[in-house]
Design an enzyme around this catalytic site. Sequence first.
Site, PDB file in Angstrom:
ATOM      1  N   PRO A   1       0.786  -1.168   0.176  1.00 43.75           N
ATOM      2  CA  PRO A   1      -0.095  -0.082  -0.145  1.00 43.75           C
ATOM      3  C   PRO A   1       0.921   1.311   0.131  1.00 43.75           C
ATOM      4  CG  PRO A   1      -0.071  -1.076   2.130  1.00 43.75           C
ATOM      5  CD  PRO A   1       0.451  -2.164   1.261  1.00 43.75           C
ATOM      6  N   ASN A   2       0.370   2.133  -0.812  1.00 42.63           N
ATOM      7  CA  ASN A   2       0.843   3.727  -0.965  1.00 42.63           C
ATOM      8  C   ASN A   2       2.230   3.674  -1.478  1.00 42.63           C
ATOM      9  OD1 ASN A   2      -1.309   4.717   0.569  1.00 42.63           O
ATOM     10  ND2 ASN A   2      -0.391   3.960   2.601  1.00 42.63           N
TER      11      ASN A   2
ATOM     12  N   HIS B   1      12.624  -2.667   2.590  1.00 41.70           N
ATOM     13  CA  HIS B   1      12.207  -1.696   3.232  1.00 41.70           C
ATOM     14  C   HIS B   1      12.914  -0.248   2.676  1.00 41.70           C
ATOM     15  CE1 HIS B   1       8.876  -3.247   5.187  1.00 41.70           C
ATOM     16  NE2 HIS B   1       9.862  -4.019   5.854  1.00 41.70           N
TER      17      HIS B   1
ATOM     18  N   GLU C   1      12.599  -9.561   2.297  1.00 41.63           N
ATOM     19  CA  GLU C   1      11.890  -8.183   2.517  1.00 41.63           C
ATOM     20  C   GLU C   1      12.710  -6.963   2.504  1.00 41.63           C
ATOM     21  OE1 GLU C   1      10.625  -8.563   6.678  1.00 41.63           O
ATOM     22  OE2 GLU C   1       9.789  -6.526   6.942  1.00 41.63           O
TER      23      GLU C   1
ATOM     24  N   TYR D   1      11.280   8.781   0.930  1.00 39.87           N
ATOM     25  CA  TYR D   1      11.487   7.876  -0.035  1.00 39.87           C
ATOM     26  C   TYR D   1      12.181   8.246  -1.063  1.00 39.87           C
ATOM     27  CZ  TYR D   1       7.751   6.323   3.218  1.00 39.87           C
ATOM     28  OH  TYR D   1       7.058   5.847   4.305  1.00 39.87           O
TER      29      TYR D   1
ATOM     30  N   ASN E   1       8.282  -5.490  -0.522  1.00 47.04           N
ATOM     31  CA  ASN E   1       8.104  -4.389   0.291  1.00 47.04           C
ATOM     32  C   ASN E   1       6.497  -4.368   0.481  1.00 47.04           C
ATOM     33  OD1 ASN E   1       7.772  -2.099   1.827  1.00 47.04           O
ATOM     34  ND2 ASN E   1       9.183  -0.835   0.338  1.00 47.04           N
TER      35      ASN E   1
ATOM     36  N   ARG F   1      12.745   4.723  12.847  1.00 52.50           N
ATOM     37  CA  ARG F   1      11.383   5.378  12.678  1.00 52.50           C
ATOM     38  C   ARG F   1      10.497   4.927  14.105  1.00 52.50           C
ATOM     39  NH1 ARG F   1       9.072   5.172   6.639  1.00 52.50           N
ATOM     40  NH2 ARG F   1       7.818   6.812   7.731  1.00 52.50           N
TER      41      ARG F   1
ATOM     42  N   ALA G   1       3.052  -0.705   5.000  1.00 50.63           N
ATOM     43  CA  ALA G   1       2.481  -0.806   6.319  1.00 50.63           C
ATOM     44  C   ALA G   1       1.834  -2.031   6.810  1.00 50.63           C
ATOM     45  CB  ALA G   1       1.447   0.344   6.512  1.00 50.63           C
TER      46      ALA G   1
ATOM     47  N   ARG H   1       5.490  12.156  -3.477  1.00 51.05           N
ATOM     48  CA  ARG H   1       5.342  12.774  -2.241  1.00 51.05           C
ATOM     49  C   ARG H   1       6.420  12.517  -1.390  1.00 51.05           C
ATOM     50  NH1 ARG H   1      -0.788  12.049  -2.238  1.00 51.05           N
ATOM     51  NH2 ARG H   1      -0.993  13.204  -4.139  1.00 51.05           N
TER      52      ARG H   1
HETATM   53  O1  CA2 Z   1      10.211   2.002   4.105  1.00 51.39           O
HETATM   54  C1  CA2 Z   1       9.425   1.373   3.554  1.00 51.39           C
HETATM   55  O2  CA2 Z   1       9.626   0.966   2.376  1.00 51.39           O
HETATM   56  C2  CA2 Z   1       8.229   1.213   4.057  1.00 51.39           C
HETATM   57  O3  CA2 Z   1       7.859  -0.135   3.913  1.00 51.39           O
HETATM   58  C3  CA2 Z   1       7.302   2.082   3.432  1.00 51.39           C
HETATM   59  C4  CA2 Z   1       5.888   2.379   4.069  1.00 51.39           C
HETATM   60  C5  CA2 Z   1       5.937   2.189   5.482  1.00 51.39           C
HETATM   61  O4  CA2 Z   1       4.435   1.900   6.089  1.00 51.39           O
HETATM   62  C6  CA2 Z   1       6.652   1.071   6.134  1.00 51.39           C
HETATM   63  O5  CA2 Z   1       6.824   1.164   7.662  1.00 51.39           O
HETATM   64  C7  CA2 Z   1       8.206   1.360   5.692  1.00 51.39           C
HETATM   65  C8  CA2 Z   1       4.999   3.391   3.639  1.00 51.39           C
HETATM   66  C9  CA2 Z   1       4.852   3.407   2.008  1.00 51.39           C
HETATM   67  C10 CA2 Z   1       4.589   4.795   1.569  1.00 51.39           C
HETATM   68  O6  CA2 Z   1       4.954   5.214   0.550  1.00 51.39           O
HETATM   69  C11 CA2 Z   1       4.910   6.626   0.070  1.00 51.39           C
HETATM   70  C12 CA2 Z   1       5.782   6.808  -1.168  1.00 51.39           C
HETATM   71  C13 CA2 Z   1       5.761   8.156  -1.253  1.00 51.39           C
HETATM   72  C14 CA2 Z   1       4.780   8.866  -0.637  1.00 51.39           C
HETATM   73  C15 CA2 Z   1       3.841   8.879   0.250  1.00 51.39           C
HETATM   74  C16 CA2 Z   1       4.078   7.255   0.440  1.00 51.39           C
END
Ligand code: CA2
Length: 154
Positions: A21-22, A111, A109, A34, A85, A118, A88, A29
């Site tokens: 997700p996301n 990230h 896995e 990221y 990946n 974090r 969340a 963003r």
């Molecule tokens: O660090 C990572 O790759 C995470 O998997 C990213 C997830 C977060 O919930 C994990 O704890 C760590 C969030 C992905 C959100 O991705 C976005 C990318 C650009 C803008 C907003 C969100």
Amino acid sequence: MTEASSATEASRGTILVVNGPNLNLLGTREPEKYGTSTLADVEQLAINAAEAHGFSVDCVQSNHEGDLLDAIHDARTNAVGIVINAGAFTHTSVALRDALAAVSLPAVEVHITNVHQREEFRHHSYLSPVCSAVIVGAGVQGYKLAIDYLASVL
Ligand code: CA2
């Protein structure tokens, strides 16, 4: 390149690259967190890394847990390894953990961020115990490192 060598290079199989997700928002963003690479960039990075080792890649991104479960189940017959990946869902999903355990493929896995730097709730992963390796905090290069690792064990 001869036909024979081409066939040999294509024979190492498919690596499934799963983004949760996301992660479709990558590059649009929060670049300070990221980075600036888009999801398409990440998928191309994975394709290039896999091709260098003679693998092909299937890329799946979904914001829906069930879609991710289906992709992992399909990997039983379609893939030789998994890079995941789960976003969340990493910190919440027993179902994804059970799916990874059930398919019995080497999984890495990834990230993008160092989740251990974090919030506390990101420090626990349901997936890590059923993955062969975990790569955190290497940015999107983590996907390449994951594929290099899979290529070394497959
Ligand atoms: O660090 C990572 O790759 C995470 O998997 C990213 C997830 C977060 O919930 C994990 O704890 C760590 C969030 C992905 C959100 O991705 C976005 C990318 C650009 C803008 C907003 C969100």
